[in-house]
Enzyme design. Sequence first.
Site, PDB file in Angstrom:
ATOM      1  N   GLU A   1      15.347  -1.108  30.245  1.00 31.18           N
ATOM      2  CA  GLU A   1      16.573  -1.415  30.240  1.00 31.18           C
ATOM      3  C   GLU A   1      17.591  -0.582  31.267  1.00 31.18           C
ATOM      4  O   GLU A   1      18.215  -0.993  31.791  1.00 31.18           O
ATOM      5  CB  GLU A   1      17.065  -1.332  28.614  1.00 31.18           C
TER       6      GLU A   1
ATOM      7  N   CYS B   1      19.471   2.636  24.914  1.00 28.73           N
ATOM      8  CA  CYS B   1      19.492   1.711  25.841  1.00 28.73           C
ATOM      9  C   CYS B   1      20.498   0.739  25.376  1.00 28.73           C
ATOM     10  O   CYS B   1      21.228   0.089  26.138  1.00 28.73           O
ATOM     11  CB  CYS B   1      18.284   0.805  25.725  1.00 28.73           C
TER      12      CYS B   1
ATOM     13  N   HIS C   1      13.767   4.228  30.501  1.00 32.83           N
ATOM     14  CA  HIS C   1      13.226   2.983  29.673  1.00 32.83           C
ATOM     15  C   HIS C   1      13.526   1.714  30.527  1.00 32.83           C
ATOM     16  O   HIS C   1      14.487   1.901  31.595  1.00 32.83           O
ATOM     17  CB  HIS C   1      14.172   2.858  28.538  1.00 32.83           C
TER      18      HIS C   1
ATOM     19  N   CYS D   1      16.467   0.469  21.756  1.00 33.08           N
ATOM     20  CA  CYS D   1      16.774   1.570  21.028  1.00 33.08           C
ATOM     21  C   CYS D   1      18.259   1.880  21.222  1.00 33.08           C
ATOM     22  O   CYS D   1      19.035   1.154  22.129  1.00 33.08           O
ATOM     23  CB  CYS D   1      15.898   2.813  21.682  1.00 33.08           C
TER      24      CYS D   1
END
Length: 143
Positions: A48, A79, A46, A76
């Site tokens: 992040e 993250c 992801h 999420c």
Amino acid sequence: MAIAIEQAEQSALAGEVPIGAVVVRGGELIAAAGNAPIARVDPTAHAEVLALRAAAELVRNYRLADCDLYVTVEPCAMCVGAALQARIRTLVYGCADAKAGAAGSLCNLAQDPRLNHRIALVTGVLEEPCRRPLQEFFAARRQ
């Protein structure tokens, strides 16, 4: 946040869900990334997580206590968990994610008093420009 939006747009061009993230330290950009789980064949890729990894490598410390994380979409649970482990000072995000957001929507791990670190939150920054790439991406996928 403008650079995070650019990262999201680059991710969309690559066929990824358009989410971008940047890490800022002392007012200076030290890392930027867009979503890349498809390209990297990695469910943890992801935006992040990639930005946090790059920032930690740059400063040669997995603790980023004097850093702020800017993300186009509410992170999420994975993250937010990574940001907590990195001891991020402030999490700034553009648009909420009612289905997976773990910084205020579904839950608020970022400020859970049961944890030993809390992250300050700033929400709704450039909300519409952050939301637009997502809406366009998913509208195109539905057609």
